[in-house]
Write a protein that holds these residues in place. Structure first.
Motif, PDB file in Angstrom:
ATOM      1  N   VAL A 193      28.462 -17.077 -18.111  1.00  0.00           N
ATOM      2  CA  VAL A 193      28.530 -15.681 -18.459  1.00  0.00           C
ATOM      3  C   VAL A 193      26.950 -14.810 -18.048  1.00  0.00           C
ATOM      4  N   ALA A 194      25.992 -15.562 -17.853  1.00  0.00           N
ATOM      5  CA  ALA A 194      24.890 -14.967 -17.634  1.00  0.00           C
ATOM      6  C   ALA A 194      24.916 -14.493 -16.118  1.00  0.00           C
ATOM      7  N   GLY A 195      25.614 -15.089 -15.312  1.00  0.00           N
ATOM      8  CA  GLY A 195      25.794 -14.754 -13.768  1.00  0.00           C
ATOM      9  C   GLY A 195      26.518 -13.191 -14.060  1.00  0.00           C
ATOM     10  N   ILE A 196      27.427 -13.261 -14.719  1.00  0.00           N
ATOM     11  CA  ILE A 196      28.262 -12.028 -14.792  1.00  0.00           C
ATOM     12  C   ILE A 196      27.462 -10.676 -15.460  1.00  0.00           C
ATOM     13  N   ALA A 261      42.196 -14.221  -9.852  1.00  0.00           N
ATOM     14  CA  ALA A 261      41.797 -13.763  -8.912  1.00  0.00           C
ATOM     15  C   ALA A 261      40.254 -13.696  -8.369  1.00  0.00           C
ATOM     16  N   HIS A 262      39.410 -13.482  -9.286  1.00  0.00           N
ATOM     17  CA  HIS A 262      37.966 -13.386  -9.200  1.00  0.00           C
ATOM     18  C   HIS A 262      37.174 -14.578  -9.822  1.00  0.00           C
ATOM     19  N   TYR A 263      35.893 -14.985  -9.081  1.00  0.00           N
ATOM     20  CA  TYR A 263      34.998 -15.881 -10.090  1.00  0.00           C
ATOM     21  C   TYR A 263      33.746 -15.476  -9.750  1.00  0.00           C
ATOM     22  N   VAL A 264      33.032 -15.086 -10.580  1.00  0.00           N
ATOM     23  CA  VAL A 264      31.549 -14.731 -10.233  1.00  0.00           C
ATOM     24  C   VAL A 264      30.851 -15.921 -10.414  1.00  0.00           C
ATOM     25  N   MET A 265      30.358 -16.509  -9.110  1.00  0.00           N
ATOM     26  CA  MET A 265      29.643 -18.021  -9.242  1.00  0.00           C
ATOM     27  C   MET A 265      28.743 -17.939  -8.156  1.00  0.00           C
ATOM     28  N   GLY A 266      28.060 -18.994  -8.083  1.00  0.00           N
ATOM     29  CA  GLY A 266      26.952 -19.206  -7.108  1.00  0.00           C
ATOM     30  C   GLY A 266      27.573 -19.951  -5.901  1.00  0.00           C
ATOM     31  N   ASN A 267      27.143 -20.220  -4.768  1.00  0.00           N
ATOM     32  CA  ASN A 267      27.773 -20.715  -3.480  1.00  0.00           C
ATOM     33  C   ASN A 267      28.222 -22.009  -3.617  1.00  0.00           C
ATOM     34  N   PHE A 390      25.894 -12.682 -24.942  1.00  0.00           N
ATOM     35  CA  PHE A 390      26.535 -12.434 -23.801  1.00  0.00           C
ATOM     36  C   PHE A 390      28.066 -13.102 -24.072  1.00  0.00           C
ATOM     37  N   GLN A 391      27.980 -14.534 -24.377  1.00  0.00           N
ATOM     38  CA  GLN A 391      29.168 -15.321 -24.576  1.00  0.00           C
ATOM     39  C   GLN A 391      30.040 -14.644 -25.771  1.00  0.00           C
ATOM     40  N   ARG A 392      29.247 -14.343 -26.921  1.00  0.00           N
ATOM     41  CA  ARG A 392      29.844 -13.829 -27.897  1.00  0.00           C
ATOM     42  C   ARG A 392      30.499 -12.561 -27.571  1.00  0.00           C
ATOM     43  N   PHE A 393      29.974 -11.578 -26.865  1.00  0.00           N
ATOM     44  CA  PHE A 393      30.351 -10.374 -26.618  1.00  0.00           C
ATOM     45  C   PHE A 393      31.665 -10.272 -25.736  1.00  0.00           C
ATOM     46  N   LEU A 394      31.792 -11.579 -25.053  1.00  0.00           N
ATOM     47  CA  LEU A 394      33.113 -11.536 -24.393  1.00  0.00           C
ATOM     48  C   LEU A 394      34.177 -11.972 -25.171  1.00  0.00           C
ATOM     49  N   VAL A 395      33.829 -12.706 -26.494  1.00  0.00           N
ATOM     50  CA  VAL A 395      34.653 -13.171 -27.232  1.00  0.00           C
ATOM     51  C   VAL A 395      35.116 -12.131 -28.377  1.00  0.00           C
ATOM     52  N   GLN A 396      33.986 -11.625 -28.922  1.00  0.00           N
ATOM     53  CA  GLN A 396      33.886 -10.305 -29.821  1.00  0.00           C
ATOM     54  C   GLN A 396      33.382  -9.380 -29.546  1.00  0.00           C
ATOM     55  N   PRO A 397      34.112  -8.329 -28.664  1.00  0.00           N
ATOM     56  CA  PRO A 397      33.355  -7.207 -28.255  1.00  0.00           C
ATOM     57  C   PRO A 397      32.954  -6.275 -29.266  1.00  0.00           C
ATOM     58  N   GLU A 398      33.978  -6.610 -30.437  1.00  0.00           N
ATOM     59  CA  GLU A 398      33.755  -5.661 -31.728  1.00  0.00           C
ATOM     60  C   GLU A 398      32.452  -5.859 -32.279  1.00  0.00           C
ATOM     61  N   ALA A 399      31.798  -6.963 -32.208  1.00  0.00           N
ATOM     62  CA  ALA A 399      30.623  -7.436 -32.756  1.00  0.00           C
ATOM     63  C   ALA A 399      29.471  -6.837 -32.025  1.00  0.00           C
ATOM     64  N   LEU A 400      29.357  -5.962 -31.058  1.00  0.00           N
ATOM     65  CA  LEU A 400      28.375  -5.390 -30.133  1.00  0.00           C
ATOM     66  C   LEU A 400      26.889  -5.119 -30.887  1.00  0.00           C
ATOM     67  N   GLU A 401      27.325  -4.346 -32.237  1.00  0.00           N
ATOM     68  CA  GLU A 401      26.038  -3.733 -32.810  1.00  0.00           C
ATOM     69  C   GLU A 401      25.260  -4.809 -33.556  1.00  0.00           C
ATOM     70  N   GLU A 402      25.941  -6.006 -33.849  1.00  0.00           N
ATOM     71  CA  GLU A 402      25.403  -7.245 -34.587  1.00  0.00           C
ATOM     72  C   GLU A 402      24.853  -7.923 -33.261  1.00  0.00           C
TER      73      GLU A 402
END
Lengths: 417, 310
Positions: A193-196, A261-267, A390-402
């Motif tokens: 997730v850090a890559g994204i 369709a896409h994968y944000v990754m290293g070579n 970052f991982q938490r945001f991807l799972v719980q975007p509503e918890a952004l402020e926290e």
């Protein structure tokens, strides 16, 4: 007692003599590394070349398991230091430099004109104005896409210049309608997730902002940081569900099976995709789309390095080998064998590998700068806190402020203002 | 030894030797081990918890840590990850105790003479025999999104699969369920041996007095199983508090640290890839030790009371 001591000394001396006799009076340079099979074979080939050119030197490589190495290096650097040790650039080498365990090799850099030939890696090899590392390989990150998935969803393939951010998100809508994950990732080990996030940050605010953010100089509640998360939020609905429970290899399976369709990754992932049955015909590479117009394009390219240890017994010959590792000739050979990019700008890249040439093209035209990757640019503890956010945001975007409040609390604790 | 040294001495001195010295001599090997492997590490951990140290010695072998007093503990008080770990440890402790009734139920169920009962018993005992790592892997696959049996079952029933290990609210309970599987088998075997020792004449007498079913179990069988219950409670409580391997295998504490327990958090902080905060890890270890001491002292107090009452 004295006699006893003399006796042990004699035995030790005899043992040392006998081992050096086996080495046929060559001067030994020891090197601890953590290579997988293919890089290991490439390294052995390089050693053979170096020894052929320098018959009086014997390079002895001890290979460790990749994961075990991360702990082992902390012990062997103090207890029984080899002459050379593999590690990573930027902040990852800082603890060892600060504890005085890695030696200053600015003289090797100066004597071989490396500031010129390794220009792009100078910042990541330098701490307090001195060089502590020889970068010998790196690999690009970017977006790998599946042409079959594009065909299945009826989406137009991206051109050579990639797509715009709006176009990318619009495509994601179409993929979603076709029940294909637009972006896949497997974040159980956090770092994918850090890559994204890194790319969103680099594209939203540019290299300097990202570098300052990783260094703890920028508040997570600043408008710029919020803007990054706003773009992250636009991408969030299109990322594979349940990514938090799977490894990046499991996500690669989803990608290979045309379910993403896409994968944000290293070579390095190309090898895995190809093992899964993909070929140069249906696997594509593009740089991450531009988000804020006018922001100079920066790329991610983590660098692997070799270091001279402070406890080295044969620093002179070790430095000769380091100079060799920095040379264009050695880097061309090693990186061709492994399928990565040389850091020496005079080195050559195999023309028949579309991903390497695309990566070389992307990195050499990245006017914004080259980032190392979140967990190498940021201090270890800060990196971990960030990746969990970052991982938490991807799972719980509503918890952004926290999430932002927690990251900010970590920042103010680690970097007192 | 005592005899050999005491031969020429006066009788009183010899008695002193036997009474005072001999026990210590016999305990010496045990005490030595206990000091080196238990007491000394405890002292070291407590000392280390007052330092900020990244685990590195410098080139001359000197310790590079700095003394920070109770700052590590102060940080623990405000650390949300520590709070999560503490709560998760509490859930582990509370839910792990379910192994007791479940184990007892299976033990009573299996405590009969039917052909092939030995085979059934060994099958029920099987989960305890396999390694925790294997248990973790099996359950991780069981819960795996897209192809795990549990995921497919929930998908078939509700139309939408539940990936337990990706859900921050469910993940700890998923891991506890995996841990209960071998723990129930362990408790079962403890009760099975206990049931072997239940006095048949008392059962007979109770039956003549008309006891059966729940009353028989509660008033006649269970009191006789008290030693087995005591051991089962001890191993279950300690098993819950030191839970580490399942968390490490199944989730690495994730997603975003929701399934951490104290022992895993300590490992992450002290020895994990992004950790190497030895002092902070040691502080977590000290807290875990203090929690364990509450239970351990309770058990020791009970054992001591039982022995002196006898």
């Amino acid at each position: 007692m004295v006699h006893k001591k003399v006796g042990t000394l004699a035995v030790v001396a005899a043992l040392l003599l006998s081992t050096s006799a086996i080495a046929q009076d060559k001067r030994v340079v020891t090197w601890n590394a953590d290579y997988d099979p293919i890089p290991l074979a490439a390294a052995e080939a390089m050693i053979a070349d170096f020894e052929a050119a320098n018959p009086e030197i014997d390079i002895q490589l001890t290979n460790f398991d990749h994961e075990a190495y991360k702990n082992a290096i902390r012990n062997f650097l103090t207890a029984d230091a080899p002459d050379l040790a593999n590690w990573y650039a930027a902040n990852r080498m800082r603890p060892f430099v600060e504890a005085g365990l890695f030696a200053d090799i600015s003289d090797v850099w100066a004597a071989n004109g490396l500031n010129e030939s390794l220009a792009s890696s100078v910042p990541s090899s330098t701490i307090d104005g001195k060089q502590y590392a020889i970068p010998y390989t790196y690999y690009q990150w970017g977006i790998y896409y599946n042409r079959d998935a594009y065909a299945a969803a009826g989406v137009e393939l991206p051109g050579a210049e990639g797509v715009t951010w709006d176009q990318f998100l619009a495509n994601c809508e179409k993929f979603k309608a076709a029940s294909i994950d637009c972006v896949t990732t497997g974040s159980s080990a956090l770092w994918p997730v850090a890559g994204i996030f890194d790319y969103l940050s680099l594209r939203t605010n540019g290299y300097q902002f990202h570098s300052d953010l990783a260094a703890g100089k920028i508040s997570w509640t600043s408008p710029e940081a919020r803007a990054v998360f706003e773009n992250f939020g636009k991408l969030q609905p299109f990322v594979t569900e349940n990514h938090a429970a799977i490894d990046w290899q499991d996500a690669a399976a989803i990608f290979v099976q045309d379910k993403a369709a896409h994968y944000v990754m290293g070579n390095f992932a190309v090898g895995v995709f190809k093992e899964g049955g993909m070929t140069n015909d249906n696997l594509g590479f593009m740089v991450f789309p531009e988000i804020t117009p006018g922001v100079a394009r920066a790329e991610e390219a983590p660098t692997d390095t070799i270091h001279l240890t402070s406890g080295a017994k044969n620093p002179e010959d070790a430095k000769a080998f380091l100079a060799y590792m920095a040379s264009a000739e050695a880097q061309s050979k090693w990186n061709t064998a492994v399928g990565q990019l040389p850091t020496n700008k005079n080195a050559t890249v195999p023309a028949d590998d579309p991903f390497l040439t695309a990566g070389f093209q992307a990195l050499s035209t990245a006017t914004g700068g080259i980032a190392q990757f979140w967990d190498r640019d940021a201090d270890a503890e800060y990196a971990k806190a960030g990746m969990e956010g970052f991982q938490r945001f991807l799972v719980q975007p509503e918890a952004l402020e926290e999430i932002l409040a927690q990251l900010e609390a970590t920042r103010t604790r680690l970097f007192p203002q | 030894m005592a005899q050999a040294t005491g031969i020429s001495a006066a009788p009183s001195a010899r008695r002193w030797n036997q009474r005072t010295l001999a026990p210590w001599l016999f305990m010496a090997p045990g005490l030595f081990m206990f000091t080196v492997y238990v007491l000394w590490p405890i002292i070291q951990s407590v000392t280390l918890s007052f330092y900020d140290w990244n685990g590195l010695y410098n080139q001359n072998g000197e310790f590079t840590g700095t003394f920070v007093g109770i700052r590590n503990y102060a940080e623990l008080m405000t650390d949300p990850a520590f709070e999560t770990s503490l709560w998760n440890n509490f859930y582990w402790l509370a839910l792990y105790l379910l192994a007791l009734p479940a184990g007892l139920f299976i033990a009573i169920f299996l405590n009969q003479t039917v052909t092939g009962i030995r085979l059934y018993k060994s099958l029920f005992f099987f989960p305890f025999v396999i390694s925790q790592v294997v248990v973790g892997l099996i359950f991780a696959w069981f819960y795996a999104p897209n192809f795990g049996l549990f995921y497919l079952l929930t998908e078939a029933i509700t139309g939408k699969g539940t990936a337990i290990l990706a859900d921050p609210d469910l993940v700890t309970f998923g891991i506890i369920a995996a841990g209960l599987w071998p723990q129930i088998a362990y408790v079962m075997i403890l009760y099975l041996t206990g049931l072997n020792n239940v006095a048949p004449d008392q059962i007979e007498a109770a039956r003549l007095d008309g006891a059966k079913g729940w009353r028989m179990l509660w008033y006649v069988v269970l009191p006789q199983l008290r030693p087995a219950t005591f051991i089962a409670v001890i191993v279950t409580v300690i098993g819950a508090l030191r839970s580490f391997d399942l968390v490490s295998i199944m989730t690495n504490g994730g997603p975003f640290g929701s399934s951490r327990v104290l022992s895993y958090y300590m490992f992450e902080m002290a020895l994990g890839e992004f950790g190497f905060r030895m002092g902070y890890g040691a502080a977590i270890a000290v807290v875990l030790f203090a929690i364990m001491m509450i239970f351990i002292s309770g058990f020791i107090w009970k054992m001591w009371r039982d022995e002196t009452e006898r």
